[in-house]
Design an enzyme around this catalytic site. Sequence first.
Site, PDB file in Angstrom:
ATOM      1  CD  GLU A  96      -2.916  -1.213   2.261  1.00  0.00           C
ATOM      2  OE1 GLU A  96      -4.102  -1.449   2.026  1.00  0.00           O
ATOM      3  OE2 GLU A  96      -2.481  -1.070   3.411  1.00  0.00           O
ATOM      4  CB  CYS A 109       2.754   7.720   2.968  1.00  0.00           C
ATOM      5  SG  CYS A 109       3.236   6.644   4.317  1.00  0.00           S
ATOM      6  CB  CYS A 116       7.155  -4.432   9.038  1.00  0.00           C
ATOM      7  SG  CYS A 116       8.446  -3.530   9.929  1.00  0.00           S
ATOM      8  CB  CYS A 120       6.098  -1.627  16.511  1.00  0.00           C
ATOM      9  SG  CYS A 120       7.808  -1.242  16.069  1.00  0.00           S
ATOM     10  CB  CYS A 123       2.692  -1.194  13.977  1.00  0.00           C
ATOM     11  SG  CYS A 123       2.783  -0.941  12.192  1.00  0.00           S
ATOM     12  CB  SER A 197       9.936   7.085   9.332  1.00  0.00           C
ATOM     13  OG  SER A 197       9.497   6.800  10.646  1.00  0.00           O
ATOM     14  CB  SER A 220       9.517   5.020  15.198  1.00  0.00           C
ATOM     15  OG  SER A 220       8.906   5.441  14.001  1.00  0.00           O
ATOM     16  CG  LEU A 221      12.210   8.007  21.411  1.00  0.00           C
ATOM     17  CD1 LEU A 221      13.472   7.168  21.291  1.00  0.00           C
ATOM     18  CD2 LEU A 221      12.559   9.424  21.870  1.00  0.00           C
ATOM     19  CB  CYS A 339       0.478   6.278  11.392  1.00  0.00           C
ATOM     20  SG  CYS A 339       1.047   7.807  10.744  1.00  0.00           S
TER      21      CYS A 339
HETATM   22  N1  SAH Z   1       9.330   1.222  10.277  1.00  0.00           N
HETATM   23  C1  SAH Z   1       9.466   2.637  10.177  1.00  0.00           C
HETATM   24  C2  SAH Z   1       8.564   3.179   9.120  1.00  0.00           C
HETATM   25  C3  SAH Z   1       7.077   3.003   9.384  1.00  0.00           C
HETATM   26  S1  SAH Z   1       6.546   4.543   9.822  1.00  0.00           S
HETATM   27  C4  SAH Z   1       9.235   3.272  11.537  1.00  0.00           C
HETATM   28  O1  SAH Z   1       8.861   2.556  12.461  1.00  0.00           O
HETATM   29  O2  SAH Z   1       9.516   4.449  11.713  1.00  0.00           O
HETATM   30  C5  SAH Z   1       5.086   4.349  10.518  1.00  0.00           C
HETATM   31  C6  SAH Z   1       4.885   5.350  11.642  1.00  0.00           C
HETATM   32  O3  SAH Z   1       3.600   5.141  12.105  1.00  0.00           O
HETATM   33  C7  SAH Z   1       5.840   5.056  12.792  1.00  0.00           C
HETATM   34  O4  SAH Z   1       6.203   6.168  13.518  1.00  0.00           O
HETATM   35  C8  SAH Z   1       4.975   4.133  13.586  1.00  0.00           C
HETATM   36  O5  SAH Z   1       5.430   4.027  14.881  1.00  0.00           O
HETATM   37  C9  SAH Z   1       3.633   4.799  13.458  1.00  0.00           C
HETATM   38  N2  SAH Z   1       2.537   3.894  13.792  1.00  0.00           N
HETATM   39  C10 SAH Z   1       2.525   2.550  13.709  1.00  0.00           C
HETATM   40  N3  SAH Z   1       1.356   2.045  14.140  1.00  0.00           N
HETATM   41  C11 SAH Z   1       0.601   3.085  14.519  1.00  0.00           C
HETATM   42  C12 SAH Z   1      -0.725   3.212  15.046  1.00  0.00           C
HETATM   43  N4  SAH Z   1      -1.502   2.148  15.247  1.00  0.00           N
HETATM   44  N5  SAH Z   1      -1.175   4.464  15.316  1.00  0.00           N
HETATM   45  C13 SAH Z   1      -0.407   5.535  15.076  1.00  0.00           C
HETATM   46  N6  SAH Z   1       0.824   5.471  14.575  1.00  0.00           N
HETATM   47  C14 SAH Z   1       1.337   4.273  14.307  1.00  0.00           C
END
Ligand code: SAH
Length: 362
Positions: A96, A109, A116, A120, A123, A197, A220-221, A339
């Site tokens: 996507e 995006c 992945c 996380c 996600c 990111s 992504s902290l 996201c």
């Molecule tokens: N793997 C990379 C790129 C993906 S970015 C990364 O982790 O940075 C996707 C962004 O969306 C990241 O900041 C991730 O933490 C955030 N994200 C993932 N799941 C989410 C959710 N359910 N709600 C809001 N943000 C989310």
Amino acid sequence: MTGKPHPTDLAELERSALEAALVERGHEAFRAGQMFRWIYRRGVSDPAAMTDLSLELRGRLADEFVLTTPTLAHRETSADGTEKFLLRLADGRHIESVFIPDTPSMTFCISTQVGCAMACRFCLTGKMGLVRNLTAGEIVGQVRVLAAALDMRRTRFNIVLMGMGEPLHNYDETMKALRILADEHGLAVSPRRVTLSTVGLLPALERLAREPIMPNLAISLHAPTDTIRGELVPLNKKYGVADIIAACRKFPLKRRSRITFEYVLLAGVNDSPDDARRLARLLAGVKAKVNVIPLNAAPGIPYERPSDDTIDRFAQILADHHLTVSVRKSRGRDIRAACGQLIVEGQRKSPGQQLAAAAFSH
Ligand code: SAH
């Protein structure tokens, strides 16, 4: 030798490699620039239609090269103008990509992997596991398809590598894609308009710091301490908060540019005033801006979105500590383009996923 040699896929070639491939076949190197303009600026995939090349050359190119392009399987528009594109790759896998209009500029995006591996816990894409890496041609292909579908080949747009996948886990193809995107004969997307990111793959982050092509960086902290972050981001057990911040302090930044720290806000997990103060202390002296992303809740995600008051209070504490803060407005939630909501149902499971599913099923 039987049959013709395999045609070379133009989508996977940087211009220098296309030059070499042309010379090897007895053509002139400068044709590469012409072909890049046809492919990226005009969306022409068939060498037969590249009319500033001689008829003879066009014929030979058509035998020697192909251009693989993801096909548009489905397109959905959100009430807020966000558009989600489901793209089908040559092997039948799906990814996507999302178009986010006027944020204030136009943003694509883009995904870097099918699924992945980072898992996380908040996600949805992370739930798929990693199916495979995308090739550079497939990463750039998303941009070609979106620019064509949206009639934006002549419009400036930004690119965020925030779709499916962890870009630094597919390092070489991602960097190659950025070089193809930046080519002055092609789409000419300057790395300054690209944001990568990452969840913080430290060795790859250190490698990125030495790249001649330097996109903007987002980390992504999601938590100020290893205790909380370890719960949310499995990779934190390997590369912890202190190490990531140390790498960020050393990261070469252009004048005035800053690192974005993304912080998904989860009710009762990482959203207390104390968490905000600890985050502010952690980022003191880092050229940082914080992007607070209230969780996009979904079935299967074991967290909730905090109340608007909690979100505001968290952001206010950061601002009081002189941090630049933005609260990300969630876009495209009604079409699940927000996201962490990119997941493709009905993917055939990879052997790795089947193993993972089996391991978690008892
Ligand atoms: N793997 C990379 C790129 C993906 S970015 C990364 O982790 O940075 C996707 C962004 O969306 C990241 O900041 C991730 O933490 C955030 N994200 C993932 N799941 C989410 C959710 N359910 N709600 C809001 N943000 C989310």
